[in-house]
Every structure is written in structure tokens, then in C-alpha cells.
Design an enzyme around this catalytic site. Structure first.
Site, PDB file in Angstrom:
ATOM      1  N   ARG A  99     -12.963  15.386   6.123  1.00 31.63           N
ATOM      2  CA  ARG A  99     -12.370  15.498   4.796  1.00 31.63           C
ATOM      3  C   ARG A  99     -13.441  15.079   3.798  1.00 31.63           C
ATOM      4  NH1 ARG A  99      -8.839  11.233   1.574  1.00 31.63           N
ATOM      5  NH2 ARG A  99      -8.239  12.564  -0.154  1.00 31.63           N
ATOM      6  N   HIS A 189      -5.999  16.450  -3.512  1.00 32.08           N
ATOM      7  CA  HIS A 189      -4.893  16.656  -2.563  1.00 32.08           C
ATOM      8  C   HIS A 189      -4.766  18.134  -2.199  1.00 32.08           C
ATOM      9  CE1 HIS A 189      -2.552  12.870  -4.091  1.00 32.08           C
ATOM     10  NE2 HIS A 189      -3.294  12.563  -3.049  1.00 32.08           N
ATOM     11  N   HIS A 217       3.131  16.080  -4.282  1.00 28.51           N
ATOM     12  CA  HIS A 217       2.626  15.167  -3.257  1.00 28.51           C
ATOM     13  C   HIS A 217       2.805  13.755  -3.814  1.00 28.51           C
ATOM     14  CE1 HIS A 217      -0.238  13.880   0.002  1.00 28.51           C
ATOM     15  NE2 HIS A 217      -0.179  12.815  -0.785  1.00 28.51           N
ATOM     16  N   GLY A 221      -1.244   7.912  -3.762  1.00 28.95           N
ATOM     17  CA  GLY A 221      -1.737   8.803  -4.808  1.00 28.95           C
ATOM     18  C   GLY A 221      -0.692   9.897  -4.990  1.00 28.95           C
ATOM     19  N   MET A 293       6.656   1.755  -3.034  1.00 27.78           N
ATOM     20  CA  MET A 293       7.931   2.271  -3.524  1.00 27.78           C
ATOM     21  C   MET A 293       9.117   1.719  -2.738  1.00 27.78           C
ATOM     22  SD  MET A 293       9.432   4.003  -5.768  1.00 27.78           S
ATOM     23  CE  MET A 293       8.671   5.363  -6.640  1.00 27.78           C
ATOM     24  N   ASN A 345      10.084  10.688   2.503  1.00 22.80           N
ATOM     25  CA  ASN A 345      11.001   9.679   3.047  1.00 22.80           C
ATOM     26  C   ASN A 345      12.088   9.191   2.115  1.00 22.80           C
ATOM     27  OD1 ASN A 345       9.822   9.232   5.726  1.00 22.80           O
ATOM     28  ND2 ASN A 345       8.020   8.642   4.548  1.00 22.80           N
ATOM     29  N   GLU A 396      -2.516  17.054   6.634  1.00 21.45           N
ATOM     30  CA  GLU A 396      -3.863  17.446   6.217  1.00 21.45           C
ATOM     31  C   GLU A 396      -4.811  17.527   7.409  1.00 21.45           C
ATOM     32  OE1 GLU A 396      -4.628  15.242   2.169  1.00 21.45           O
ATOM     33  OE2 GLU A 396      -3.013  14.293   3.264  1.00 21.45           O
TER      34      GLU A 396
HETATM   35  P1  AMP Z   1       1.324   7.724   1.541  1.00 17.45           P
HETATM   36  O1  AMP Z   1       0.198   7.347   0.627  1.00 17.45           O
HETATM   37  O2  AMP Z   1       1.589   9.187   1.580  1.00 17.45           O
HETATM   38  O3  AMP Z   1       1.224   7.113   2.905  1.00 17.45           O
HETATM   39  O4  AMP Z   1       2.662   7.077   0.895  1.00 17.45           O
HETATM   40  C1  AMP Z   1       2.807   5.698   0.721  1.00 17.45           C
HETATM   41  C2  AMP Z   1       4.029   5.425  -0.166  1.00 17.45           C
HETATM   42  O5  AMP Z   1       5.203   5.977   0.466  1.00 17.45           O
HETATM   43  C3  AMP Z   1       4.307   3.947  -0.389  1.00 17.45           C
HETATM   44  O6  AMP Z   1       4.629   3.727  -1.753  1.00 17.45           O
HETATM   45  C4  AMP Z   1       5.541   3.708   0.468  1.00 17.45           C
HETATM   46  O7  AMP Z   1       6.345   2.666  -0.019  1.00 17.45           O
HETATM   47  C5  AMP Z   1       6.252   5.031   0.319  1.00 17.45           C
HETATM   48  N1  AMP Z   1       7.311   5.194   1.313  1.00 17.45           N
HETATM   49  C6  AMP Z   1       7.213   5.341   2.642  1.00 17.45           C
HETATM   50  N2  AMP Z   1       8.447   5.376   3.202  1.00 17.45           N
HETATM   51  C7  AMP Z   1       9.349   5.255   2.189  1.00 17.45           C
HETATM   52  C8  AMP Z   1      10.775   5.212   2.098  1.00 17.45           C
HETATM   53  N3  AMP Z   1      11.542   5.324   3.172  1.00 17.45           N
HETATM   54  N4  AMP Z   1      11.326   5.106   0.877  1.00 17.45           N
HETATM   55  C9  AMP Z   1      10.562   5.005  -0.225  1.00 17.45           C
HETATM   56  N5  AMP Z   1       9.230   5.028  -0.204  1.00 17.45           N
HETATM   57  C10 AMP Z   1       8.617   5.147   0.978  1.00 17.45           C
END
Ligand code: AMP
Length: 415
Positions: A99, A189, A217, A221, A293, A345, A396
Site C-alpha cells: 500500500r 482511501h 468510509h 480516518g 466511536m 459496525n 483493501e
Molecule cells: P477503522 O479505522 O476502520 O478500524 O475504524 C475504527 C473506528 O471504528 C473506531 O472509532 C471504533 O470505535 C469504530 N467502531 C468499531 N466497532 C464499532 C461499533 N460496534 N460501534 C461503533 N463504532 C465502532
């Protein structure tokens, strides 16, 4: 072929080994054999390794640089302890897919890495000073350890967005800023938006040219992409991955004059302001609590925390604004597609973003929405919605592995 996919961050290394080939791609039968994450590279690294279908292994080891991290991974891959299907020695790794964050205007698709490509990635360091040097360390490390006989392919985050027209990618700055310094929107992305668009058309059985969607996305990020007739028409990230949506710690869009205002008021320089916008803003900055989140949703629900709610509300409102502006720009779309950790999620966030869009013809089906998390894909809008919504988990690494095979075999690819 067994492809080692490498994603080198400034202090981390993510990897996967994916078994894929042209016939496997055709039948969607390619699969992940192993994966891992090495954090705090340069120091006492935290290492997570996993052979597919087995428990995760966690260990620590002192690693002095990215090359040492790759060496660690290669040793694990071929060790009898890991016992990865089909992999007995380094000769069973047939190619490496990297990447690479910033391809600038040089790269509009994935390419076989040679000295000339490395030079061009170096030329783009000024556009991505945090990311491209780490990517280059991964490329050079893998070349030194595996030898130049093992083909390596660069897959760029920016490449998918190379179809954007000037009206999307130029800022309304003096034109010389573009001519002299290549100041323009590049978008990021891209591999994720492209993968999700590909899965979408597979799910619906439609041709690439009929793909008219807005992909969101939403992870640490966040970015939005307007995909018209299968191509990226516009995207929310800009010269850097800072612009656009509210993110975990990044502000996304702000009035640019705020920078000088903060400089004067707080007496801090550009570098510190940049750190503030990148690392101390977004969900973390508004809530004062966390960039995660999941934790914010818990704070809101369990403690009725005002600023946690505010952070979530601003996050959702920004996403809604982008949906509205992209629908206008595209002249309408068929679907909105959610991906990334939050998008895949959190039914609650998806519902809050789409709330109030019923007049546009989008109604979320609560039951369908609540059932999609943890890697599941499908539609979340009611069957009579004119504008539909989907959840499609991104992948990805799979796309990087597939591009690696197709690039090596010189098979023309459609985005
Ligand atoms: P990523 O960078 O794609 O791995 O996403 C990370 C973000 O996804 C973080 O803010 C996590 O809190 C959020 N996240 C993962 N699972 C959940 C969930 N079940 N509900 C809300 N946010 C989630």
C-alpha cells in the site's frame, strides 16, 4: 500465488498473506492465509500474529526499523510454529503488494516497482511526508530481504481518484499554486472506495458503468466518494487526508483563516496547529474524551454526556452534508454505501446519518440495519426506498493482492 501484502505506517506494519490468482479472482475464491500487526516499530514492538482459523498470538520484540519488522514477519511466516498452509519457505511467497499512500499525479493505477517507480514515490514525499517515507521503507526492506527477483507492486491510495475532473480536484487558489506546487485534491482511501464499489456491483449484478453510488468510509480516518458511472467523480479528502468529514482525531473541513487566528491567539506555530488539527481535533477534540466511536456512544447512552453527544451529532451532520452535496453534484445516485470500522459496525451512526433523508427517498429499515455488523454485508434501506443504503465491509488487502497478481501478469484491469 501467495502474495504478501504490506502496509507500512510511520511506526507500524500491517501484513496479510493472501492466496490469489486470476482464476481464483474470477470465482471469488481467493483467501487470506495469515495476518498480523506490529505496532511501536522502532522500540519494543507489540506484535499480533494470526494464522487464519487459529487463535491470535501476541508477543513483543525489540525492532530497530521497518526492515527489522519485515524480517521478523518473514521469519515467523516460514517457522514451523506458524505452519501456514502452502508456505514452507520464502520461495512460497511469490510476490509482494505494497500500500502506498500518495501517488501524486504520476500514478493512476497499480505498478510493478522498479528504480524509476521508487524515485517517483520519493518525489511525492513532499505531498505525504508522514506516509510515503514509511511506505518506501517497506518497499526497500522487502527488496533487500526477499531479493529483487520477487516482484513487488505498489497500489496507491490516490489512484482510484485519478478520474476526478478538474472541477472536482482544483481548489479556487491562484492557478500557479497548482502549476508550481501541484496543490490540488488527490483524495485517499481509494483502494477502499474502489473495493466497495466493486463488491456493490457484484452484489447487484450490474456493470461497472452503471455504478452510481456515494461511498462513506467511516473509520478512524473518514472520507466520502461520489462514484459516477463507476469512476470517482469527487471525494472529500484533499491534498492531504485532512479535509472533509469529521474523523477520530482530524477536524476535516475548517475555515482556513482559523489557522492564523489560532496562531495569533494561542501564540503557537504552524507545526503545532497542524498537530492540533490532525491529532487533537475531530471526535476527540469535540468530546474531550476519546476518538473511539464505540466509547463515545457508550458515554452518550450511559452517562448522557453532552459533549460526547455533540461530537457524534457533528460527525453525523458532516456526513449528511456530503451526501447532499454529492447527490447534487452527481445528479442523483442509486445507493449510499457504508464501510470502515464505524460504517460496518454501528447501526446507530448509520441511522443518525440517514435520518431526515426520507424526503429524498431513503428510509432505513431498523431491523435490517441492526442485523449488519461484524463483517456482514447487505441492504439496510426499506424495499420501497428510491435511494438505497448498503453496508459493505471493505477489504483493501484483498484488492492489493489482486492488483499485484494482475499487474505481474499484465492483465488489463478495470477499476
Ligand atoms: P477503522 O479505522 O476502520 O478500524 O475504524 C475504527 C473506528 O471504528 C473506531 O472509532 C471504533 O470505535 C469504530 N467502531 C468499531 N466497532 C464499532 C461499533 N460496534 N460501534 C461503533 N463504532 C465502532
Amino acid at each position: 500465488m501467495n502474495i504478501l501484502v504490506l502496509n507500512c505506517g510511520s511506526s507500524s506494519l500491517k501484513f496479510q498473506i493472501i492466496e490469489t490468482d486470476l482464476d481464483l479472482i474470477e470465482n471469488d475464491a481467493d483467501r487470506r492465509l495469515a495476518s498480523g500487526l506490529l505496532e511501536r516499530v522502532v522500540g519494543n514492538a507489540l506484535i499480533t500474529l494470526q494464522v487464519e482459523g487459529q487463535a491470535k498470538i501476541r508477543e513483543t520484540a525489540p525492532l530497530r526499523d521497518h526492515k527489522a519488522a519485515i524480517d521478523y514477519v518473514l521469519r515467523w511466516i516460514v517457522s514451523p510454529n506458524s505452519n501456514i498452509n502452502h508456505i514452507k519457505s520464502l520461495a512460497d511467497i511469490h510476490a509482494v503488494g505494497h500500500r502506498v499512500v500518495h501517488g501524486g499525479e504520476n500514478f493512476t493505477k497499480s505498478v510493478l516497482i522498479d528504480e524509476n517507480v521508487i524515485e517517483q514515490i520519493e518525489d511525492n514525499i513532499e505531498l505525504a511526508p508522514l506516509h510515503n517515507p514509511a511506505n518506501l521503507k517497506g518497499i526497500n526492506g522487502a527488496r533487500e530481504l526477499l531479493g529483487t527477483g520477487v516482484p513487488q507492486v505498489a497500489v496507491f491510495d490516490t489512484a482510484f481518484h485519478s478520474t476526478m475532473p478538474e472541477t472536482s480536484y482544483l481548489y479556487a487558489l491562484p492557478y500557479q499554486m497548482y502549476r508550481r506546487h501541484r496543490v490540488r485534491r488527490y483524495g485517499f482511501h481509494g483502494t477502499s472506495h474502489r473495493y466497495v464499489a466493486y463488491r456493490y456491483r457484484q452484489l447487484l449484478g450490474i456493470e461497472r458503468e452503471k455504478t452510481n453510488i456515494i461511498t462513506l468510509h467511516l473509520g478512524n480516518g473518514c472520507s466520502a466518494c461520489a462514484i459516477k458511472n463507476g469512476d470517482s467523480l469527487d471525494t472529500s479528502m484533499g491534498l492531504t487526508p485532512m479535509e472533509g468529514l469529521v474523523m477520530g482525531t482530524r477536524s476535516g473541513d475548517v475555515d482556513p483563516s482559523i489557522l492564523e487566528f489560532i496562531h495569533l491567539k494561542e501564540g503557537i506555530g504552524m507545526r503545532d496547529i497542524d498537530t492540533m488539527l490532525n491529532k487533537q481535533s475531530g471526535l476527540l477534540g469535540i468530546s474531550g474524551l476519546t476518538n473511539d466511536m464505540r466509547e463515545l456512544l457508550a458515554e452518550e447512552q450511559e452517562k448522557n454526556d453532552r459533549r460526547a453527544r455533540l461530537a457524534i451529532d457533528i460527525f453525523c451532520m458532516r456526513a449528511k452534508k456530503y451526501i447532499g452535496s454529492y447527490l447534487a453534484e452527481m445528479g442523483g445516485a442509486d445507493s449510499i454505501v457504508f464501510t470502515g470500522g464505524i460504517g460496518e459496525n454501528s447501526a446507530a451512526i448509520r441511522e443518525r446519518i440517514c435520518k431526515g433523508l426520507e424526503w429524498m427517498g431513503l428510509t432505513i429499515d431498523k431491523e435490517k440495519n441492526g442485523a449488519l455488523f461484524g463483517g456482514k454485508e447487505g441492504e439496510i434501506s426499506t424495499s420501497d426506498s428510491r435511494l438505497k443504503a448498503f453496508v459493505i465491509p471493505t477489504n483493501e488487502e484483498m484488492l492489493i493482492a489482486r492488483d499485484t497478481v494482475r499487474t505481474i501478469k499484465n492483465v488489463p484491469r478495470r477499476w
